[in-house]
Enzyme design. Structure first.
Site, PDB file in Angstrom:
ATOM      1  N   LYS A  70     -11.461  -8.914  -5.790  1.00 17.16           N
ATOM      2  CA  LYS A  70     -10.751 -10.002  -5.097  1.00 17.16           C
ATOM      3  C   LYS A  70     -11.349 -11.363  -5.425  1.00 17.16           C
ATOM      4  O   LYS A  70     -10.638 -12.348  -5.530  1.00 17.16           O
ATOM      5  CB  LYS A  70     -10.739  -9.771  -3.584  1.00 17.16           C
ATOM      6  N   LYS A 110      -3.023   0.185  -9.117  1.00 14.94           N
ATOM      7  CA  LYS A 110      -2.616   0.542  -7.753  1.00 14.94           C
ATOM      8  C   LYS A 110      -1.409  -0.282  -7.294  1.00 14.94           C
ATOM      9  O   LYS A 110      -1.321  -1.463  -7.615  1.00 14.94           O
ATOM     10  CB  LYS A 110      -3.831   0.245  -6.860  1.00 14.94           C
ATOM     11  N   LYS A 155      -0.035  -5.398  -2.646  1.00 16.78           N
ATOM     12  CA  LYS A 155       0.661  -6.619  -2.207  1.00 16.78           C
ATOM     13  C   LYS A 155       0.403  -7.773  -3.167  1.00 16.78           C
ATOM     14  O   LYS A 155       1.201  -8.688  -3.264  1.00 16.78           O
ATOM     15  CB  LYS A 155       0.102  -7.060  -0.846  1.00 16.78           C
TER      16      LYS A 155
HETATM   17  P1  TYM Z   1      -4.936  -2.788   3.507  1.00 11.78           P
HETATM   18  O1  TYM Z   1      -4.257  -3.699   4.456  1.00 11.78           O
HETATM   19  O2  TYM Z   1      -5.217  -3.275   2.122  1.00 11.78           O
HETATM   20  O3  TYM Z   1      -4.151  -1.433   3.368  1.00 11.78           O
HETATM   21  C1  TYM Z   1      -3.786  -0.697   4.502  1.00 11.78           C
HETATM   22  C2  TYM Z   1      -3.811   0.800   4.245  1.00 11.78           C
HETATM   23  O4  TYM Z   1      -2.941   1.144   3.166  1.00 11.78           O
HETATM   24  C3  TYM Z   1      -3.654   1.901   2.192  1.00 11.78           C
HETATM   25  N1  TYM Z   1      -3.139   1.574   0.856  1.00 11.78           N
HETATM   26  C4  TYM Z   1      -2.773   2.498  -0.052  1.00 11.78           C
HETATM   27  N2  TYM Z   1      -2.764   3.838  -0.016  1.00 11.78           N
HETATM   28  C5  TYM Z   1      -2.306   4.493  -1.113  1.00 11.78           C
HETATM   29  N3  TYM Z   1      -1.854   3.855  -2.232  1.00 11.78           N
HETATM   30  C6  TYM Z   1      -1.858   2.506  -2.314  1.00 11.78           C
HETATM   31  N4  TYM Z   1      -1.394   1.902  -3.405  1.00 11.78           N
HETATM   32  C7  TYM Z   1      -2.322   1.757  -1.186  1.00 11.78           C
HETATM   33  N5  TYM Z   1      -2.442   0.427  -0.924  1.00 11.78           N
HETATM   34  C8  TYM Z   1      -2.938   0.333   0.335  1.00 11.78           C
HETATM   35  C9  TYM Z   1      -5.103   1.465   2.345  1.00 11.78           C
HETATM   36  O5  TYM Z   1      -6.000   2.427   1.832  1.00 11.78           O
HETATM   37  C10 TYM Z   1      -5.216   1.303   3.842  1.00 11.78           C
HETATM   38  O6  TYM Z   1      -5.459   2.553   4.459  1.00 11.78           O
HETATM   39  N6  TYM Z   1      -9.722  -3.046   4.815  1.00 11.78           N
HETATM   40  C11 TYM Z   1      -8.465  -2.411   5.159  1.00 11.78           C
HETATM   41  C12 TYM Z   1      -8.018  -2.640   6.575  1.00 11.78           C
HETATM   42  C13 TYM Z   1      -9.046  -2.329   7.615  1.00 11.78           C
HETATM   43  C14 TYM Z   1      -9.416  -1.038   8.049  1.00 11.78           C
HETATM   44  C15 TYM Z   1     -10.400  -1.244   9.041  1.00 11.78           C
HETATM   45  C16 TYM Z   1      -8.977   0.255   7.698  1.00 11.78           C
HETATM   46  C17 TYM Z   1      -9.786  -3.235   8.321  1.00 11.78           C
HETATM   47  N7  TYM Z   1     -10.592  -2.570   9.182  1.00 11.78           N
HETATM   48  C18 TYM Z   1     -11.013  -0.155   9.677  1.00 11.78           C
HETATM   49  C19 TYM Z   1      -9.599   1.329   8.358  1.00 11.78           C
HETATM   50  C20 TYM Z   1     -10.586   1.111   9.315  1.00 11.78           C
HETATM   51  C21 TYM Z   1      -7.401  -2.964   4.236  1.00 11.78           C
HETATM   52  O7  TYM Z   1      -7.514  -4.049   3.715  1.00 11.78           O
HETATM   53  O8  TYM Z   1      -6.299  -2.238   4.156  1.00 11.78           O
END
Ligand code: TYM
Length: 332
Positions: free
Chosen positions: A111, A194, A197
């Site tokens: 990032k 992957k 967004k």
């Molecule tokens: P974020 O917002 O990037 O994504 C949310 C969830 O979607 C999953 N994900 C995917 N799974 C499969 N294939 C993909 N291409 C894909 N893109 C996204 C992510 O693995 C995630 O589960 N840091 C985290 C948010 C967070 C969090 C937490 C999660 C903050 N605190 C505590 C669990 C526990 C994040 O940015 O997810």
């Protein structure tokens, strides 16, 4: 009964990766655990969205959770910023986290890119806040997609560091729940990166808000190769786009990748893509319709989030009191 915590950043329209990697699994696990599903707006702040977008996306992601099947009577749905204990614990944990651990985080490197010196402290400290999100509820299980694995390992390390520092097994080490099918949904334009967004191409992903025509078009345009589908994943090893589309079909149909390959053995991609688009539409379009209905009444969504925040605050403030006592802070 174990306790689940998971969250998504409200930074834009959710995509099929978020659904298959996270939300769909949350819905499946909902009855087996006590659940907290968060809109991690403090994490979203690391990208400095404008205030209107922050509000809009927080409601939209809340609507997506509910439309996809998260039931606010069974699960706590809330915004991270509404529970101050996340930020307080993040500070405490940051004092226990060596910089060396954070320097290993691959998501920060991705990032921050080439402009590392300009990246904000929030982005760097992001995994510590994530550890705090999980640990403030003493969550036992964290269902996420594969890309969050390293952050969860760090959360376990930080929990261990706290326990060692204070000579108490206060935090149970949280277990990642990464389901095998669709743990990593890939871009529709490039099977080696992957679905995300931040990809500049809208055709690389399917959004929750895409209507059936858009879904059919994006699937028709999805990159494939000229060969027909073969009967096993092993024989398609070097065909990442083909495997990704079959993986999506398998995950949505609750079958294995092997079964999907067998069903479509010998089929051309044009025939398979038609079945795939139909399958995606049959699952995602009712969710989109429900989201549209929920978004017509933002007051109702805000009330659900407020109720969730009250429940989350009760749990979190109790744990924060215990943590402060362990640390030796004076009670006020
Ligand atoms: P974020 O917002 O990037 O994504 C949310 C969830 O979607 C999953 N994900 C995917 N799974 C499969 N294939 C993909 N291409 C894909 N893109 C996204 C992510 O693995 C995630 O589960 N840091 C985290 C948010 C967070 C969090 C937490 C999660 C903050 N605190 C505590 C669990 C526990 C994040 O940015 O997810």
């Amino acid at each position: 009964m174990g306790r689940i915590f998971s969250g998504i950043q409200p930074t834009g329209d959710l995509h099929l990766g978020n659904y298959l990697g996270a939300i769909r699994n949350w819905v499946k696990l909902q009855d087996q655990y006590k659940n907290l599903f968060c809109l991690v707006d403090l994490h979203a702040l690391t990208t400095l969205p404008n205030p209107q977008d922050m509000t809009k996306w927080t409601r939209e992601v809340a609507a997506a959770y509910i439309a996809a099947g998260i039931d606010s009577a069974k699960s706590i749905i809330f915004s991270q910023s509404a529970v101050p204990a996340h930020s307080e614990l993040a500070w405490i944990l940051s004092c226990l986290t060596p910089l060396g651990w954070l320097n290993r985080m691959t998501q920060f490197k991705e990032k921050a890119g080439k402009h590392r010196e300009k990246a904000n402290l929030g982005l760097y400290a992001y995994p510590v806040l994530m550890a705090a999100d999980i640990l403030i509820y003493r969550a036992t299980h964290v269902p996420v997609g594969e890309d969050q694995k390293q952050h969860l390992e760090l959360a376990r390390d930080i929990a261990g560091a706290f326990n060692r520092q204070y000579g108490k097994d206060y935090f149970e080490l949280p277990e990642p729940l990464i389901l095998k099918t669709a743990a990593r949904v890939m871009s529709l334009r490039d099977g080696t990166s992957k679905m995300s967004k931040s990809d500049p191409s809208d055709y690389s992903r399917l959004h929750f808000m895409d209507d059936p025509d858009t879904i059919a078009l994006k699937i028709r345009k999805a990159k494939t190769d000229p060969d027909p589908i073969t009967g096993t994943p092993q024989t398609m090893e070097n065909r990442p786009e083909a495997l990704n589309l079959l993986g999506i079909y398998a995950a949505l149909s609750d079958i294995t990748l092997e079964e999907a390959c067998r069903i479509f053995e010998g089929a051309s991609f044009s025939a398979f893509k038609k079945s795939l688009a139909d399958q995606i539409i049959s699952i995602m379009d009712p969710i989109r319709q429900e989201m549209l209905a929920l978004l017509k009444d933002p007051g109702n969504l805000d009330r659900i989030l407020q109720k969730g925040a009250e429940e989350a605050n009760t749990l979190a403030s109790q744990h924060l009191r215990e943590i402060k006592e362990i640390i030796g802070f004076l009670r006020t």
